[in-house]
Design a protein around this motif. Structure first.
Motif, PDB file in Angstrom:
ATOM      1  N   ILE A  24       3.167  -0.937   2.739  1.00 18.80           N
ATOM      2  CA  ILE A  24       2.073  -1.575   3.468  1.00 18.80           C
ATOM      3  C   ILE A  24       1.062  -0.495   3.830  1.00 18.80           C
ATOM      4  CG2 ILE A  24       1.434  -2.910   5.502  1.00 18.80           C
ATOM      5  CD1 ILE A  24       4.337  -3.873   5.570  1.00 18.80           C
ATOM      6  N   SER A  81      -1.081  -5.372   2.158  1.00 19.58           N
ATOM      7  CA  SER A  81      -0.129  -6.457   1.937  1.00 19.58           C
ATOM      8  C   SER A  81       0.740  -6.579   3.166  1.00 19.58           C
ATOM      9  CB  SER A  81       0.741  -6.165   0.707  1.00 19.58           C
ATOM     10  OG  SER A  81       1.527  -5.010   0.930  1.00 19.58           O
ATOM     11  N   PHE A  82       1.584  -7.598   3.164  1.00 17.50           N
ATOM     12  CA  PHE A  82       2.494  -7.760   4.295  1.00 17.50           C
ATOM     13  C   PHE A  82       3.918  -7.793   3.782  1.00 17.50           C
ATOM     14  CE2 PHE A  82       4.200  -8.873   8.248  1.00 17.50           C
ATOM     15  CZ  PHE A  82       3.214  -8.682   9.206  1.00 17.50           C
ATOM     16  N   ILE A  85       3.426  -2.678  12.828  1.00 15.35           N
ATOM     17  CA  ILE A  85       2.907  -2.193  11.550  1.00 15.35           C
ATOM     18  C   ILE A  85       1.751  -1.225  11.750  1.00 15.35           C
ATOM     19  CG2 ILE A  85       1.666  -2.943   9.473  1.00 15.35           C
ATOM     20  CD1 ILE A  85       3.462  -5.437   9.513  1.00 15.35           C
ATOM     21  N   ILE A 123       6.496   1.023   5.955  1.00 22.89           N
ATOM     22  CA  ILE A 123       5.308   1.369   6.727  1.00 22.89           C
ATOM     23  C   ILE A 123       5.222   2.891   6.817  1.00 22.89           C
ATOM     24  CG2 ILE A 123       4.086   1.028   8.900  1.00 22.89           C
ATOM     25  CD1 ILE A 123       6.091  -1.347   9.384  1.00 22.89           C
ATOM     26  N   MET A 165      -5.237  -4.019   5.874  1.00 22.14           N
ATOM     27  CA  MET A 165      -3.848  -4.007   5.451  1.00 22.14           C
ATOM     28  C   MET A 165      -3.758  -4.523   4.020  1.00 22.14           C
ATOM     29  SD  MET A 165      -0.722  -5.922   7.397  1.00 22.14           S
ATOM     30  CE  MET A 165      -1.296  -5.205   8.942  1.00 22.14           C
ATOM     31  N   GLY A 224       9.354  -4.497   4.687  1.00 19.09           N
ATOM     32  CA  GLY A 224       8.196  -3.667   4.383  1.00 19.09           C
ATOM     33  C   GLY A 224       8.494  -2.192   4.563  1.00 19.09           C
TER      34      GLY A 224
END
Length: 206
Positions: free
Chosen positions: A194, A3-4, A24, A98, A1, A96
């Motif tokens: 993300i 980033s968050f 995610i 996704i 991953m 985020g």
């Protein structure tokens, strides 16, 4: 991953980030949310779900350029001190993108009951923001400072009553923008992306 997403400036990693790892990594975060979380409500642009571990929080999920996320981006861009003073905004804990699905963790707010001072303030605010300047006196009586707050919002505002919520006795303009402007969408999504590929852009309905 890679980033968050993004959290408010100056905050540490949030404990719910690990909880959201399944969402995610899901093939379709919206389908996962409906299958695994408690659905609270859906509007024209997004669906709201209970946070699985934090009763004071909800998740907002959308496959549309939902204007709430533009507003959340503004909120997250405020420094901590300024954000703490801005009580008319919702508290946004995380956001985020996704693979084209926008997701946020935000505070749980309550609807405004009819016949209350806040309901009167909302009715007056919608009239004032539509051009009836005299109604600002009624707004400021029950929500002092709301006129100055609204003067800093960008663009055309979405003035449906359901876009106003409350935090106790505090008025919150929860959702003032109907959509993310076309010219802004790519850069906003990129800031919160993300992993994965850039999504196919879904155009707002006319």
């Amino acid at each position: 991953m890679q980033s968050f997403g993004r959290r408010p400036n100056g905050t540490a990693k949030m404990p719910h980030e690990e909880v959201l790892s399944e969402l995610i990594s899901a093939e379709c975060p919206i389908e996962w949310a409906f299958a695994n979380l408690t659905h609270v409500d859906s509007g024209t642009a997004a669906s709201i779900f209970d946070h699985p571990n934090e009763p004071g929080l909800v998740l907002r999920v959308s496959d549309y350029p939902d204007g709430w996320f533009r507003y959340a981006d503004e909120t997250l861009s405020l420094d901590v001190e300024e954000a703490n003073r801005c009580s008319f905004r919702p508290v946004v804990h995380w956001m985020g993108d996704i693979d084209g699905i926008l997701v946020a963790v935000t505070e749980r707010l309550e609807p405004i009951d009819s016949g209350t001072p806040l309901a009167t303030a909302v009715e007056a605010a919608m009239a004032a923001l539509s051009g009836d300047e005299e109604r600002w006196l009624d707004v400021e009586r029950d929500a002092p400072g709301f006129r100055a707050f609204c003067s800093k919002l960008a663009g055309r505002l979405d003035l449906r009553p359901t876009n106003f919520l409350r935090r106790g006795d505090q008025l919150v303009f929860n959702d003032p923008y109907s959509a993310i402007p076309f010219a802004m969408e790519d850069s906003l999504r990129e800031r919160y992306r993300i992993g994965g590929n850039a999504p196919t852009r879904k155009l707002p309905s006319p």
